[in-house]
Design a protein around this motif. Structure first.
Motif, PDB file in Angstrom:
ATOM      1  N   ASN A  54       0.785  -1.225   0.090  1.00 32.37           N
ATOM      2  CA  ASN A  54      -0.070   0.014   0.066  1.00 32.37           C
ATOM      3  C   ASN A  54       0.891   1.396  -0.022  1.00 32.37           C
ATOM      4  OD1 ASN A  54      -2.429  -1.430  -0.060  1.00 32.37           O
ATOM      5  ND2 ASN A  54      -2.508  -1.422   1.940  1.00 32.37           N
ATOM      6  N   THR A  55       2.088   1.172   0.065  1.00 33.24           N
ATOM      7  CA  THR A  55       2.982   2.295   0.079  1.00 33.24           C
ATOM      8  C   THR A  55       3.070   2.536  -1.470  1.00 33.24           C
ATOM      9  OG1 THR A  55       5.058   0.898  -0.058  1.00 33.24           O
ATOM     10  CG2 THR A  55       4.259   1.550   2.073  1.00 33.24           C
ATOM     11  N   ALA A  56       2.629   1.936  -2.109  1.00 32.69           N
ATOM     12  CA  ALA A  56       3.049   2.287  -3.650  1.00 32.69           C
ATOM     13  C   ALA A  56       1.816   2.683  -4.419  1.00 32.69           C
ATOM     14  CB  ALA A  56       3.515   0.873  -4.543  1.00 32.69           C
ATOM     15  N   ARG A  57       1.977   3.549  -5.504  1.00 26.91           N
ATOM     16  CA  ARG A  57       0.864   3.891  -6.280  1.00 26.91           C
ATOM     17  C   ARG A  57       0.372   2.623  -7.025  1.00 26.91           C
ATOM     18  NH1 ARG A  57      -0.245   5.245 -11.464  1.00 26.91           N
ATOM     19  NH2 ARG A  57       1.853   5.391 -12.072  1.00 26.91           N
ATOM     20  N   LYS A  58      -0.911   2.133  -6.959  1.00 20.12           N
ATOM     21  CA  LYS A  58      -1.387   1.004  -7.616  1.00 20.12           C
ATOM     22  C   LYS A  58      -2.099   1.372  -8.870  1.00 20.12           C
ATOM     23  CE  LYS A  58      -1.859  -1.761  -3.298  1.00 20.12           C
ATOM     24  NZ  LYS A  58      -2.450  -2.542  -2.537  1.00 20.12           N
ATOM     25  N   GLN A  59      -1.845   0.443  -9.878  1.00 20.00           N
ATOM     26  CA  GLN A  59      -2.669   0.730 -11.231  1.00 20.00           C
ATOM     27  C   GLN A  59      -2.878  -0.760 -11.721  1.00 20.00           C
ATOM     28  OE1 GLN A  59       0.013   2.751 -14.021  1.00 20.00           O
ATOM     29  NE2 GLN A  59      -1.297   2.114 -15.715  1.00 20.00           N
ATOM     30  N   LYS A  60      -3.890  -0.885 -12.477  1.00 26.68           N
ATOM     31  CA  LYS A  60      -4.390  -1.923 -13.238  1.00 26.68           C
ATOM     32  C   LYS A  60      -4.255  -2.007 -14.716  1.00 26.68           C
ATOM     33  CE  LYS A  60      -7.631  -4.091  -9.698  1.00 26.68           C
ATOM     34  NZ  LYS A  60      -7.178  -3.611  -8.618  1.00 26.68           N
ATOM     35  N   LEU A  61      -3.222  -2.581 -15.205  1.00 24.23           N
ATOM     36  CA  LEU A  61      -3.100  -2.684 -16.857  1.00 24.23           C
ATOM     37  C   LEU A  61      -4.076  -3.631 -17.279  1.00 24.23           C
ATOM     38  CD1 LEU A  61      -1.423  -1.775 -19.180  1.00 24.23           C
ATOM     39  CD2 LEU A  61       0.182  -3.899 -18.558  1.00 24.23           C
ATOM     40  N   ILE A  62      -4.784  -3.359 -17.905  1.00 23.85           N
ATOM     41  CA  ILE A  62      -6.002  -4.099 -18.515  1.00 23.85           C
ATOM     42  C   ILE A  62      -5.493  -4.856 -19.987  1.00 23.85           C
ATOM     43  CG2 ILE A  62      -8.588  -4.205 -19.607  1.00 23.85           C
ATOM     44  CD1 ILE A  62      -8.443  -3.323 -16.643  1.00 23.85           C
ATOM     45  N   THR A  63      -5.570  -6.130 -19.960  1.00 19.81           N
ATOM     46  CA  THR A  63      -5.095  -6.904 -21.111  1.00 19.81           C
ATOM     47  C   THR A  63      -6.204  -7.392 -21.653  1.00 19.81           C
ATOM     48  OG1 THR A  63      -4.565  -9.092 -19.832  1.00 19.81           O
ATOM     49  CG2 THR A  63      -2.729  -7.183 -19.701  1.00 19.81           C
ATOM     50  N   GLU A  64      -5.994  -8.328 -22.865  1.00 17.79           N
ATOM     51  CA  GLU A  64      -6.933  -9.291 -23.696  1.00 17.79           C
ATOM     52  C   GLU A  64      -7.314 -10.456 -22.455  1.00 17.79           C
ATOM     53  OE1 GLU A  64      -4.012  -8.285 -24.550  1.00 17.79           O
ATOM     54  OE2 GLU A  64      -4.080  -7.448 -26.545  1.00 17.79           O
ATOM     55  N   GLU A  65      -6.780 -10.679 -21.504  1.00 23.48           N
ATOM     56  CA  GLU A  65      -6.958 -11.689 -20.591  1.00 23.48           C
ATOM     57  C   GLU A  65      -7.305 -11.396 -19.460  1.00 23.48           C
ATOM     58  OE1 GLU A  65      -4.439 -15.437 -21.841  1.00 23.48           O
ATOM     59  OE2 GLU A  65      -3.225 -13.799 -22.256  1.00 23.48           O
ATOM     60  N   GLY A  66      -7.529 -10.074 -19.113  1.00 25.76           N
ATOM     61  CA  GLY A  66      -8.069  -9.749 -17.671  1.00 25.76           C
ATOM     62  C   GLY A  66      -7.102  -8.620 -17.303  1.00 25.76           C
ATOM     63  N   PHE A  67      -6.493  -8.334 -16.215  1.00 29.21           N
ATOM     64  CA  PHE A  67      -5.875  -7.342 -15.961  1.00 29.21           C
ATOM     65  C   PHE A  67      -4.428  -7.696 -15.108  1.00 29.21           C
ATOM     66  CE2 PHE A  67      -8.876  -7.907 -12.258  1.00 29.21           C
ATOM     67  CZ  PHE A  67      -8.001  -7.542 -11.267  1.00 29.21           C
ATOM     68  N   VAL A  68      -3.624  -7.075 -15.126  1.00 30.65           N
ATOM     69  CA  VAL A  68      -2.298  -7.353 -14.249  1.00 30.65           C
ATOM     70  C   VAL A  68      -2.149  -6.036 -13.504  1.00 30.65           C
ATOM     71  CG1 VAL A  68       0.367  -7.070 -14.592  1.00 30.65           C
ATOM     72  CG2 VAL A  68      -1.078  -8.217 -16.182  1.00 30.65           C
ATOM     73  N   GLN A  69      -1.554  -6.373 -12.229  1.00 24.85           N
ATOM     74  CA  GLN A  69      -1.713  -5.362 -11.259  1.00 24.85           C
ATOM     75  C   GLN A  69      -0.074  -4.682 -11.173  1.00 24.85           C
ATOM     76  OE1 GLN A  69      -4.041  -4.328  -8.463  1.00 24.85           O
ATOM     77  NE2 GLN A  69      -2.579  -2.546  -8.434  1.00 24.85           N
ATOM     78  N   LEU A  70      -0.084  -3.456 -11.174  1.00 22.79           N
ATOM     79  CA  LEU A  70       1.026  -2.732 -10.955  1.00 22.79           C
ATOM     80  C   LEU A  70       1.357  -1.807  -9.905  1.00 22.79           C
ATOM     81  CD1 LEU A  70       0.644  -3.193 -14.279  1.00 22.79           C
ATOM     82  CD2 LEU A  70       2.214  -1.504 -14.644  1.00 22.79           C
ATOM     83  N   TYR A  71       2.597  -2.002  -9.334  1.00 24.93           N
ATOM     84  CA  TYR A  71       2.942  -1.096  -8.261  1.00 24.93           C
ATOM     85  C   TYR A  71       3.957  -0.109  -8.689  1.00 24.93           C
ATOM     86  CZ  TYR A  71       0.568  -5.208  -5.754  1.00 24.93           C
ATOM     87  OH  TYR A  71      -0.203  -6.098  -5.524  1.00 24.93           O
ATOM     88  N   HIS A  72       3.814   0.901  -8.147  1.00 24.52           N
ATOM     89  CA  HIS A  72       4.708   2.155  -8.585  1.00 24.52           C
ATOM     90  C   HIS A  72       5.319   2.882  -7.411  1.00 24.52           C
ATOM     91  CE1 HIS A  72       5.803   5.638 -11.450  1.00 24.52           C
ATOM     92  NE2 HIS A  72       6.806   5.307 -10.942  1.00 24.52           N
ATOM     93  N   TRP A  73       6.670   2.883  -7.133  1.00 22.67           N
ATOM     94  CA  TRP A  73       7.269   3.705  -6.167  1.00 22.67           C
ATOM     95  C   TRP A  73       8.145   4.963  -7.093  1.00 22.67           C
ATOM     96  CZ3 TRP A  73       6.638  -1.544  -5.580  1.00 22.67           C
ATOM     97  CH2 TRP A  73       5.892  -2.031  -4.551  1.00 22.67           C
ATOM     98  N   LYS A  74       7.593   5.821  -7.007  1.00 23.43           N
ATOM     99  CA  LYS A  74       8.228   7.062  -7.752  1.00 23.43           C
ATOM    100  C   LYS A  74       9.571   7.616  -7.446  1.00 23.43           C
ATOM    101  CE  LYS A  74       7.066  11.361 -10.397  1.00 23.43           C
ATOM    102  NZ  LYS A  74       7.309  10.640 -11.584  1.00 23.43           N
ATOM    103  N   GLY A  75      10.382   7.599  -8.563  1.00 18.72           N
ATOM    104  CA  GLY A  75      11.470   8.297  -8.041  1.00 18.72           C
ATOM    105  C   GLY A  75      12.081   8.937  -9.298  1.00 18.72           C
ATOM    106  N   GLN A  76      13.290   9.822  -9.202  1.00 24.27           N
ATOM    107  CA  GLN A  76      13.759  10.512 -10.052  1.00 24.27           C
ATOM    108  C   GLN A  76      14.973   9.741 -10.849  1.00 24.27           C
ATOM    109  OE1 GLN A  76      12.301  13.440 -10.918  1.00 24.27           O
ATOM    110  NE2 GLN A  76      10.958  12.597  -9.143  1.00 24.27           N
ATOM    111  N   GLY A  77      15.258   8.613 -10.428  1.00 22.80           N
ATOM    112  CA  GLY A  77      16.413   7.912 -11.159  1.00 22.80           C
ATOM    113  C   GLY A  77      15.940   7.060 -12.253  1.00 22.80           C
ATOM    114  N   LYS A  78      16.857   6.090 -12.773  1.00 17.77           N
ATOM    115  CA  LYS A  78      16.305   5.123 -13.964  1.00 17.77           C
ATOM    116  C   LYS A  78      15.271   4.165 -13.159  1.00 17.77           C
ATOM    117  CE  LYS A  78      20.677   5.140 -16.304  1.00 17.77           C
ATOM    118  NZ  LYS A  78      21.789   4.573 -16.891  1.00 17.77           N
TER     119      LYS A  78
END
Length: 278
Positions: A54-78
């Motif tokens: 829950n410390t990450a920003r969560k996003q669901k990526l919709i695909t042809e077969e459902g969805f994939v859960q993504l987690y994003h901890w934002k930073g300024q680096g690569k």
């Protein structure tokens, strides 16, 4: 003792079931065996794991077969993309995400199909590779870190759809040959060669390859990124020999034999090697 007995007995019961079905329909037996093989029994998110995720920003990526859960901890680096293995989820990267955040990397992690908070009930390395491709093209990471079958799926993905912007890849405990995995499955359950052949036929029909043709060491030949492979001789899941097998076919590879971590490889020793490579 009872639990140990059941853990040994249940796979053999599956094997007996597949063998029985093969007496009447070899194709149906192959489908049943592949169905059991492709359905993870674990890997969904446990309550204690939510606090960190829950410390990450969560996003669901919709695909042809459902969805994939993504987690994003934002930073300024690569941007670093984290890809877990079988019966796991993004929480398994906590040991690595904390030090990466301290270095201000931009971190993306995904839950595989049928794992974590992603949808679905079945999982294959090929299916995983398709989802990995979508995430790579969405976030364009310079760095990928992948574990176990996640490493195999990543290698296969890059062999089919290479991305020049990927600079470094770290593979942790990655298997080389799929036939080793399938032979282990056959040994565990005891299904006969008719069932094995039926699985092989089904994979050829569905994905266009035989079991013996799905080999990470073959897929890596055209990868131009710098690659670090880490494995442990104490790995009880994936043979240590997979590492030199894959490394020998890479253009730009370095290897590290970890004294700690077994198959999971989430120890301070491994973190230190990853950070040094980055």
């Amino acid at each position: 003792m009872l639990k140990s007995f059941l853990n040994k007995a249940v796979p053999k019961l599956y094997g007996f079931y597949f063998n029985l079905i093969s007496l009447f329909s070899q194709e149906k037996a192959g489908k049943k065996a592949l169905h059991v093989f492709s359905h993870p029994r674990a890997g969904k998110i446990q309550p204690f794991q939510n606090e960190f995720l829950n410390t990450a920003r969560k996003q669901k990526l919709i695909t042809e077969e459902g969805f994939v859960q993504l987690y994003h901890w934002k930073g300024q680096g690569k941007t670093i993309l984290l890809i877990h293995g079988w019966e796991s989820n993004s929480w398994r990267w906590k040991y690595l995400i904390d030090p990466l955040r301290e270095l201000d990397y931009n971190i993306i992690s995904i839950d595989a199909p049928a794992h974590g908070a992603s949808s679905g009930t079945d999982f294959t390395a090929v299916k995983y590779s398709r989802e990995i491709k979508k995430v790579i093209e969405l976030y364009q990471p310079e760095i990928i870190i992948a574990h176990s079958v996640g490493a195999m799926a990543t290698i296969y993905q890059e062999s089919q759809h290479p991305h020049d912007f990927i600079e470094k890849i770290i593979l942790l405990g990655g298997p080389d040959r799929f036939d080793k995995i399938m032979n282990g499955y056959q040994k565990l359950t005891g299904f006969n060669n008719k069932v094995y052949q039926a699985i092989d036929d089904l994979l050829l029909k569905t994905y266009g390859f035989h079991i013996s043709e799905f080999n990470s060491a073959d897929f890596v030949q055209d990868i131009n990124a710098q690659v670090l492979l880490i494995h442990s001789k104490q790995d009880a899941i994936v043979s240590y020999e997979s590492m030199p097998s894959i490394a020998s076919r890479l253009k730009n590879a370095s290897t590290y034999t970890s004294k700690t971590g077994g198959h999971s490889l989430h120890t301070p020793e491994v973190v230190d090697q990853i950070l040094a490579f980055l």
